[in-house]
Design a protein around this motif. Structure first.
Motif: not given
Length: 302
Positions: A27-31, A79-85
């Motif tokens: 649920q976390v996205y970082f580039p 590229d972030a999708g449905g991540e919360t953070a």
């Protein structure tokens, strides 16, 4: 799109490990670019920054991941999708005064994560990185500290602001004033080392993602590199006839693996900080540490 949380520092305080553990959460996205530094350098030309080496060398070693364009920065999050953070981890943000205001303007509801380390240990770790890994520190630790004011006056970038970066009170106060206590969490490196899973789960909860997820914490972030042999290190990493020839016959990926393996084999335990200098620096930092303890309402293990 802008991030909704940022790890802003401090440098050499476990931020790479923290980034690595957090980005494993589904649920976390970082580039992929850990340190875009956008809010520190927005609109600036980093190719002219000062230091002890030509500008192109500084850029290749320190600023090659830095993004100064708003459009390029926003593209990092395509590229972030449905991540919360959605996160950005750039340690310059804590020290650079302008960064806090720029973050607040772009993402006023962002959550801020700060992790702080004993300022003496942080300073020495930073020095060892500049000396051993980047080969961008020509002076002894004593002389580098003595020359800090002159370097700052000459426009040298923050990597040589060894004592200033560890004066945390004003830096933390700025973020608390700007974002408020509910949106700023300050962690202590020593707590993170002692209870990493507990700290990570607390951060997961703070970010609103599943706190029961358990990341692989078997690896640590950046390790101090101190060469056993300066000659071997020169052969491995400088632009000499030997490694230029290798680059012609090896694929780039294979060449980089060879360099990394050579560095691991040539790595030694770095020298200890002299006790007299440690005592001097501890005394220098104590007034700032005392103010920080008052600000945070807790005793610090420094």
């Amino acid at each position: 799109m802008y991030p909704n949380f940022l790890i802003v520092g401090a440098a050499k305080s476990g931020t790479t490990s923290l980034w690595y553990y957090l980005k494993q959460h589904p649920q976390v996205y970082f580039p992929e670019n850990k340190e875009p530094n956008y809010f520190a350098f927005a609109g600036q030309d980093v190719s002219v920054l000062e230091g002890p080496a030509p500008a192109h060398v500084l850029h290749r070693k320190l600023y090659y991941l830095t993004i100064t364009s708003k459009g390029e920065y926003e593209d990092l999050f395509d590229d972030a999708g449905g991540e919360t953070a959605i996160g950005d981890a750039s340690v310059r943000y804590l020290y650079f005064p302008e960064a806090c205001g720029r973050i607040a303007k772009a993402a006023p509801d962002a959550r801020i994560i700060i992790i702080l380390r004993n300022p003496v240990d942080r300073l020495y770790s930073h020095y060892l990185m500049m000396k051993g890994l980047y080969d961008l520190e020509p002076l002894s630790i004593e002389d580098a500290i003595r020359e800090e004011d002159n370097r700052v006056a000459a426009g040298w970038d923050w990597d040589w602001h060894y004592t200033r970066v560890g004066m945390y009170y004003e830096q933390v106060h700025r973020y608390l004033d700007t974002f408020g206590e509910s949106r700023v969490r300050v962690y202590v490196y020593e707590d993170f080392c002692n209870e990493p899973l507990q700290v990570i789960r607390e951060i997961f909860g703070y970010l609103g993602v599943d706190p029961d997820f358990e990341p692989d914490m078997s690896k640590r972030g950046m390790q101090t590199y101190w060469p056993k042999s300066a000659r071997i290190d020169w052969l491995l990493r400088s632009r000499n006839i030997f490694n230029r020839a290798l680059r012609k016959v090896m694929p780039e990926g294979t060449y980089q693996q060879w360099v990394e393996k050579g560095m691991r084999m040539n790595s030694a335990k770095p020298p200890k900080l002299p006790e007299a200098l440690r005592a001097e620096l501890t005394e220098k930092f104590q007034p700032d540490v005392a103010k920080l303890e008052g600000l945070l309402g807790r005793k610090l293990p420094w």
